[in-house]
Design an enzyme around this catalytic site. Structure first.
Site, PDB file in Angstrom:
ATOM      1  N   GLU A 280      11.843 106.598 -45.317  1.00  0.00           N
ATOM      2  CA  GLU A 280      11.061 105.655 -44.524  1.00  0.00           C
ATOM      3  C   GLU A 280      12.027 104.718 -43.812  1.00  0.00           C
ATOM      4  O   GLU A 280      12.938 104.171 -44.436  1.00  0.00           O
ATOM      5  CB  GLU A 280      10.108 104.855 -45.410  1.00  0.00           C
ATOM      6  CG  GLU A 280       9.261 103.841 -44.653  1.00  0.00           C
ATOM      7  CD  GLU A 280       8.291 103.089 -45.544  1.00  0.00           C
ATOM      8  OE1 GLU A 280       7.412 102.392 -45.000  1.00  0.00           O
ATOM      9  OE2 GLU A 280       8.413 103.181 -46.784  1.00  0.00           O
TER      10      GLU A 280
ATOM     11  N   GLU B 286       2.177  94.753 -41.765  1.00  0.00           N
ATOM     12  CA  GLU B 286       1.949  94.806 -43.213  1.00  0.00           C
ATOM     13  C   GLU B 286       1.517  93.410 -43.648  1.00  0.00           C
ATOM     14  O   GLU B 286       2.297  92.460 -43.564  1.00  0.00           O
ATOM     15  CB  GLU B 286       3.222  95.219 -43.952  1.00  0.00           C
ATOM     16  CG  GLU B 286       3.545  96.694 -43.841  1.00  0.00           C
ATOM     17  CD  GLU B 286       4.715  97.091 -44.717  1.00  0.00           C
ATOM     18  OE1 GLU B 286       4.724  98.231 -45.204  1.00  0.00           O
ATOM     19  OE2 GLU B 286       5.637  96.260 -44.912  1.00  0.00           O
TER      20      GLU B 286
END
Length: 258
Positions: free
Chosen positions: A147, A240
């Site tokens: 990621e 996020e």
């Protein structure tokens, strides 16, 4: 007399009817209604908006709602309104996911041109970021192995890190990296499933970002452990959100891979 008038009308007709056609297709018809469901999706051109509220059950209350504002070519305008109270950890990552030209080996990617202009209003203190999120795999369409996050803003949050300073703050594995007109610190660690590389700005925010995301991948393949044989499977951008209340407005969002 009649034939002369008819001839004149026929000669003028193409000019009369051709003029309005010029802008057809530039602005596309999309679903602009607001969505708040935990796993709602909205397709818009080459993108999918995901209301990914995977940590919702960890909050005592709250939700994330989003809507597409418009789509013109590859440029998407969209908005995300979220509020979360209680619990720990990220509650949602409402994001725009690219669906075109993925599953290429990193060695075959020439560029990933990206532009994102955004603004945010908040109520009190929040814990969140605004970030691109990329994933790679050992095979096309395979399970995620790496990621890569590129944080355009950090609001009292912190990256995944395997190293920490004596005061408990994450310790970068590389500092003061110049990429895409900004200076970044790189953090590295594991989320339990993937290796995670996180680029964070050394200071401030990038509310009008324009650059080649492939430069971040090239840095990782040349200076870190990311292999050029990996396949790029996912490119997303969003916030996020952990706690607080905010409205993220993206006037420009565009990603293209070549």
């Amino acid at each position: 007399m009649f034939s002369k008038k008819l001839t004149a009308i026929l000669l003028l007709a193409p000019f009369v009817f051709a003029a309005p056609v010029e802008d057809v297709g530039k602005r596309q018809s999309v679903d602009t209604s607001q969505h708040c469901g935990q796993w709602d999706t909205v397709t818009a051109g080459q993108y999918t908006m995901y209301l990914d509220q995977w940590g919702k059950d960890n909050a005592s209350s709250g939700q994330s709602c989003a809507n597409v504002v418009s789509l013109s070519g590859t440029n998407l305008a969209w908005q995300n309104t979220w509020t979360w109270q209680g619990g720990s950890g990220v509650k949602s990552y409402t994001n725009i996911n690219l669906n075109a030209n993925l599953n290429k080996q990193l060695s075959a990617i020439q560029n990933i041109d990206a532009a994102w202009s955004w603004s945010q209003t908040t109520s009190g203190s929040i814990v969140a970021n605004v970030a691109y999120d990329l994933f790679t795999s050992s095979s096309a369409g395979g399970s995620n192995q790496n990621e890569i996050m590129i944080w355009l803003a950090n609001f009292n949050a912190g990256p995944i890190s395997s190293q920490y300073n004596s005061d408990g703050t994450p310790k970068p594995v590389a500092s003061n990296i110049s990429i895409a007109g900004h200076t970044w610190n790189l953090y590295s660690g594991s989320n339990g499933a993937n290796n995670v590389f996180s680029f964070l700005l050394t200071s401030g925010t990038a509310q009008s970002f324009s650059g080649d995301l492939n430069l971040f991948l090239k840095y990782l393949t040349s200076s870190q452990t990311l292999s050029t044989s990996q396949y790029l499977t996912t490119v997303q951008g969003g916030s996020e959100a952990t706690s607080g209340t905010a409205v993220l407005t993206s006037s420009t969002y565009s990603v293209t891979i070549a």
